[in-house]
Scaffold this motif. Sequence first.
Motif, mmCIF file in Angstrom:
data_model
loop_
_atom_site.group_PDB
_atom_site.id
_atom_site.type_symbol
_atom_site.label_atom_id
_atom_site.label_comp_id
_atom_site.label_asym_id
_atom_site.label_seq_id
_atom_site.Cartn_x
_atom_site.Cartn_y
_atom_site.Cartn_z
ATOM 1 N N ARG A 92 -2.481 49.148 22.451
ATOM 2 C CA ARG A 92 -2.039 49.517 21.115
ATOM 3 C C ARG A 92 -3.227 49.932 20.266
ATOM 4 O O ARG A 92 -4.332 49.452 20.449
ATOM 5 N N THR B 163 -5.625 49.876 17.093
ATOM 6 C CA THR B 163 -6.030 48.762 16.228
ATOM 7 C C THR B 163 -7.011 49.229 15.166
ATOM 8 O O THR B 163 -7.845 48.468 14.700
ATOM 9 N N ALA C 256 -5.261 43.658 22.102
ATOM 10 C CA ALA C 256 -4.376 44.821 22.016
ATOM 11 C C ALA C 256 -4.237 45.492 23.372
ATOM 12 O O ALA C 256 -3.153 45.955 23.748
ATOM 13 N N ALA D 100 0.240 42.611 19.867
ATOM 14 C CA ALA D 100 0.281 43.502 18.707
ATOM 15 C C ALA D 100 -0.822 43.068 17.738
ATOM 16 O O ALA D 100 -0.887 41.900 17.353
ATOM 17 N N LEU E 5 -2.609 44.270 14.136
ATOM 18 C CA LEU E 5 -2.584 45.164 12.985
ATOM 19 C C LEU E 5 -3.634 44.727 11.978
ATOM 20 O O LEU E 5 -3.923 43.528 11.846
ATOM 21 N N THR F 56 6.850 43.702 20.480
ATOM 22 C CA THR F 56 6.980 45.090 20.033
ATOM 23 C C THR F 56 7.897 45.187 18.826
ATOM 24 O O THR F 56 7.629 45.936 17.870
ATOM 25 N N GLU G 37 6.031 44.048 15.816
ATOM 26 C CA GLU G 37 5.054 45.060 15.423
ATOM 27 C C GLU G 37 5.730 46.188 14.635
ATOM 28 O O GLU G 37 5.225 46.636 13.596
ATOM 29 N N GLU G 38 6.882 46.637 15.120
ATOM 30 C CA GLU G 38 7.602 47.707 14.430
ATOM 31 C C GLU G 38 8.074 47.257 13.057
ATOM 32 O O GLU G 38 8.034 48.018 12.079
ATOM 33 N N GLU H 226 5.112 47.257 10.715
ATOM 34 C CA GLU H 226 4.774 48.611 10.290
ATOM 35 C C GLU H 226 5.648 49.059 9.126
ATOM 36 O O GLU H 226 5.198 49.767 8.229
#
Length: 248
Positions: free
Chosen positions: A7, A9, A103, A108, A110, A233, A236-237, A240
């Motif tokens: 992913r 980062t 990652a 995940a 961020l 996932t 993470e979405e 976001e």
Amino acid sequence: MAIAPGRRTDGAGASARRVGELARTAERTQQHRRAKVMLPLTAAGAAVVGTAAGTLLGWQAGTVTALAVLAYGTHRIYRRARNSWTSGAAGEEATARLLRPLARRGYAVLHDRAIPGSRANIDHLVAGPFGVVLVDSKNWQSKKSALTITGGLLRYGRYDQTKALQTVVWEAAQAARALGVPVRPILAVHGARVPAPRGRTELHGVTVVEAKKLRGMLYGLPAQPGWDAGRVTAIEEQAERRLPRHSG
């Protein structure tokens, strides 16, 4: 947890870096204003001191002395003040580098996320088989100051860090509200040694850990039921959408 594709980062420390650059620009503008007055005075003083030295020791010594006085005066005018925002950004960037291998293993990760309804930001969020953690970076590099823990009170030098710990707890609570899952607060310390076994302790609901030991700590956290690659996932979405990048 099954290995997921690596992913992105990037973005760690971006908002702090922007504020630091604005502060540096303002500082440089003030220095230029001050130099218009101080540089002529410095040059005059350098000429007087150089002439005196030249009379006593010869023209070469006088020239060297005058140049040294002028250089010192110019340095004093343009010396760079410590910029806590730039220092903080460097700490966040260092933590991001430490988290990068997670990652690549499908966690995940961020960075620099805005808290809805607030000007505050979250330094780092990590979701994995252990659930979700929030990591706040502290770049405490002073050789004159040390971390101490007395009576459950964390100090850096002579400064009480209780408010900093409370802020991390609050940030984790806001992240938990946005994501709908518990979020564990962690304070990652760069530079200063955490005076506790394995460089790690629990204070006021926050895990305080030496940054160099953060990744190993995260790998060692027990897996929680249901936290597979699909759920990571999904979180993470959701992050976001609900915790966008901080705009500074």
